[in-house]
Design an enzyme around this catalytic site. Structure first.
Site, PDB file in Angstrom:
ATOM      1  N   ASP A  19      -6.505  34.582  -1.626  1.00 56.16           N
ATOM      2  CA  ASP A  19      -7.911  34.166  -1.672  1.00 56.16           C
ATOM      3  C   ASP A  19      -8.086  32.879  -2.480  1.00 56.16           C
ATOM      4  O   ASP A  19      -7.312  32.609  -3.403  1.00 56.16           O
ATOM      5  CB  ASP A  19      -8.753  35.300  -2.282  1.00 56.16           C
ATOM      6  N   GLY A  20      -9.096  32.105  -2.127  1.00 53.70           N
ATOM      7  CA  GLY A  20      -9.478  30.925  -2.909  1.00 53.70           C
ATOM      8  C   GLY A  20      -9.198  29.587  -2.237  1.00 53.70           C
ATOM      9  O   GLY A  20      -9.338  28.539  -2.874  1.00 53.70           O
ATOM     10  N   GLY A  22     -10.927  27.999   0.084  1.00 53.87           N
ATOM     11  CA  GLY A  22     -12.150  27.212   0.228  1.00 53.87           C
ATOM     12  C   GLY A  22     -12.532  26.559  -1.090  1.00 53.87           C
ATOM     13  O   GLY A  22     -12.826  25.361  -1.149  1.00 53.87           O
ATOM     14  N   ARG A  32     -13.370  22.877   3.484  1.00 54.79           N
ATOM     15  CA  ARG A  32     -12.674  24.156   3.278  1.00 54.79           C
ATOM     16  C   ARG A  32     -11.342  24.226   4.036  1.00 54.79           C
ATOM     17  O   ARG A  32     -10.360  24.766   3.544  1.00 54.79           O
ATOM     18  CB  ARG A  32     -13.573  25.317   3.728  1.00 54.79           C
ATOM     19  N   HIS A  36      -7.170  25.690   3.601  1.00 53.27           N
ATOM     20  CA  HIS A  36      -6.373  26.565   4.475  1.00 53.27           C
ATOM     21  C   HIS A  36      -5.052  25.880   4.841  1.00 53.27           C
ATOM     22  O   HIS A  36      -4.006  26.514   4.868  1.00 53.27           O
ATOM     23  CB  HIS A  36      -7.149  26.927   5.741  1.00 53.27           C
ATOM     24  N   THR A  65     -11.150  41.516   9.388  1.00 53.65           N
ATOM     25  CA  THR A  65     -12.140  41.810  10.436  1.00 53.65           C
ATOM     26  C   THR A  65     -13.442  41.066  10.129  1.00 53.65           C
ATOM     27  O   THR A  65     -14.066  40.482  11.014  1.00 53.65           O
ATOM     28  CB  THR A  65     -12.418  43.339  10.463  1.00 53.65           C
ATOM     29  N   TRP A  68     -14.251  37.165  10.901  1.00 58.64           N
ATOM     30  CA  TRP A  68     -14.764  36.687  12.200  1.00 58.64           C
ATOM     31  C   TRP A  68     -16.181  36.150  12.069  1.00 58.64           C
ATOM     32  O   TRP A  68     -16.626  35.369  12.889  1.00 58.64           O
ATOM     33  CB  TRP A  68     -14.753  37.806  13.249  1.00 58.64           C
ATOM     34  N   LEU A 130      14.116  40.502   4.154  1.00 62.68           N
ATOM     35  CA  LEU A 130      12.689  40.737   3.895  1.00 62.68           C
ATOM     36  C   LEU A 130      11.889  40.871   5.200  1.00 62.68           C
ATOM     37  O   LEU A 130      12.131  40.129   6.152  1.00 62.68           O
ATOM     38  CB  LEU A 130      12.152  39.543   3.088  1.00 62.68           C
ATOM     39  N   ARG A 193     -11.881  42.568  -6.322  1.00 63.56           N
ATOM     40  CA  ARG A 193     -12.219  43.568  -5.299  1.00 63.56           C
ATOM     41  C   ARG A 193     -11.100  43.647  -4.261  1.00 63.56           C
ATOM     42  O   ARG A 193     -10.205  42.818  -4.221  1.00 63.56           O
ATOM     43  CB  ARG A 193     -13.566  43.247  -4.648  1.00 63.56           C
TER      44      ARG A 193
HETATM   45  C1  IPE Z   1     -10.272  38.580   1.769  1.00 59.15           C
HETATM   46  O1  IPE Z   1     -10.824  37.385   1.322  1.00 59.15           O
HETATM   47  C2  IPE Z   1      -9.640  38.385   3.110  1.00 59.15           C
HETATM   48  C3  IPE Z   1      -8.435  37.541   3.138  1.00 59.15           C
HETATM   49  C4  IPE Z   1      -7.837  37.016   2.108  1.00 59.15           C
HETATM   50  C5  IPE Z   1      -7.896  37.315   4.452  1.00 59.15           C
HETATM   51  P1  IPE Z   1     -12.381  37.051   1.563  1.00 59.15           P
HETATM   52  O2  IPE Z   1     -12.608  35.725   0.951  1.00 59.15           O
HETATM   53  O3  IPE Z   1     -12.733  37.200   2.980  1.00 59.15           O
HETATM   54  O4  IPE Z   1     -13.074  38.207   0.725  1.00 59.15           O
HETATM   55  P2  IPE Z   1     -14.560  38.326   0.141  1.00 59.15           P
HETATM   56  O5  IPE Z   1     -15.488  38.037   1.273  1.00 59.15           O
HETATM   57  O6  IPE Z   1     -14.697  37.324  -0.950  1.00 59.15           O
HETATM   58  O7  IPE Z   1     -14.649  39.726  -0.375  1.00 59.15           O
HETATM   59  C1  IPE Z   2      -8.778  32.905   1.689  1.00 57.47           C
HETATM   60  O1  IPE Z   2      -9.507  31.850   1.148  1.00 57.47           O
HETATM   61  C2  IPE Z   2      -8.436  32.682   3.150  1.00 57.47           C
HETATM   62  C3  IPE Z   2      -9.149  33.537   4.090  1.00 57.47           C
HETATM   63  C4  IPE Z   2      -9.992  34.483   3.782  1.00 57.47           C
HETATM   64  C5  IPE Z   2      -8.897  33.296   5.492  1.00 57.47           C
HETATM   65  P1  IPE Z   2     -11.080  31.727   1.361  1.00 57.47           P
HETATM   66  O2  IPE Z   2     -11.319  30.938   2.602  1.00 57.47           O
HETATM   67  O3  IPE Z   2     -11.716  33.046   1.300  1.00 57.47           O
HETATM   68  O4  IPE Z   2     -11.478  30.844   0.096  1.00 57.47           O
HETATM   69  P2  IPE Z   2     -12.739  31.067  -0.852  1.00 57.47           P
HETATM   70  O5  IPE Z   2     -12.683  32.486  -1.329  1.00 57.47           O
HETATM   71  O6  IPE Z   2     -13.955  30.780  -0.038  1.00 57.47           O
HETATM   72  O7  IPE Z   2     -12.517  30.094  -1.957  1.00 57.47           O
HETATM   73 MG    MG Z   3     -12.449  34.167  -0.214  1.00 56.13          MG
END
Ligand code: IPE
Ligand code: IPE
Ligand code: MG
Length: 245
Positions: A19-20, A22, A32, A36, A65, A68, A130, A193
């Protein structure tokens, strides 16, 4: 740091909520999608780091999910990046004896992604090192719901007596039926979470949260997480004294 890791107590399965991306890009004043794209280096580091330590499975939550419902151009870009990553990484996986597999609603992905995934899975299927599990269009509730539907069908058709339904039956109808539960979950970006990830499988998993944004994740961060895991006492409902005896 790698040297002080206890090589006799390496988690067999590590699950990662990447996560993170963006926020990493936004901090740099970029779109964003730039985050990625820069996530691939972190994926490579995590995979290499696990392979070096003899971890058996790494599950990477790449697309949920719920993802999307992001803007369509971000979804499209993520699917493109996925295809490119498979094309780029499968040769390295072959070189390093790494097997690719997936969990999630793969049929809901664009055809091109499905084809590349199938190709990558087929090419690497005999590798014995792995296993990299990509969670795509995946969520824990979706997975449990699909499992319940399959079990109900079998009960109605008489293939499975209701009295035979136990935890093992449920586990064996999940996407992860041939994958052990993770001992360690890592989530980056400071969010505390689970976001609908492996709800059944995480029942007794050790949770590790770090502020590091996913594109900045490197082997040293993996090593930190494993060291933190090795300091935990896993009690599984028992007392500390019972565990030590
Ligand atoms: C969880 O991250 C899903 C993935 C890392 C693929 P999100 O960025 O979608 O989660 P929330 O919306 O902050 O809970
Ligand atoms: C995780 O990074 C990648 C995916 C959920 C696909 P995010 O795109 O959720 O990045 P933030 O949480 O918005 O920084
Ligand atoms: Mg996120």
């Amino acid at each position: 740091m790698k040297d002080i890791i206890d090589k006799t107590n390496i988690p067999h399965h590590i699950a990662v909520i990447m996560d993170g991306n963006g926020r990493w890009a936004q901090k740099k004043g970029a779109m964003r999608v730039f985050g990625h794209r820069n996530a691939i280096t972190a994926v490579r580091e995590a995979i290499e780091g696990c392979a070096e330590l003899g971890v058996g499975y790494i599950t990477l939550y790449a697309f949920s999910t719920e993802n999307w419902s992001r803007p369509q151009d971000e979804v499209d870009a993520l699917m493109e990046i996925l295809v490119q990553a498979i094309v780029d990484e499968v040769p390295t996986m072959m070189k390093n004896n790494i097997r690719l597999t997936t969990i999630g609603d793969i049929a809901s992905l664009p055809g091109k992604c499905q084809q590349h995934l199938e190709g990558g899975i087929e090419t690497t299927k005999n590798n014995t090192g792995l296993t990299v599990v990509l969670a795509l269009s995946y969520s824990g509730r979706w997975e449990i719901l699909s499992s319940v539907k399959q079990i109900v069908k079998k009960v109605i058709s008489g293939e499975l007596p209701e009295s035979a339904i136990d935890q093992d039956v449920i586990s064996s109808h999940l996407n992860t039926s041939d994958i052990p539960d993770p001992e360690l979950l890592i989530r980056t970006s400071g969010e505390l979470r689970i976001s609908n990830f492996m709800l059944w499988q995480l029942a007794y998993t050790e949770l590790y949260f770090t502020e590091v944004l996913w594109p900045d994740f490197r082997k040293e961060h993996l090593h930190e997480a494993i060291l933190a895991y090795q300091k935990r006492e896993r009690r599984f409902g028992k007392t500390g004294a019972q565990i030590k005896s």
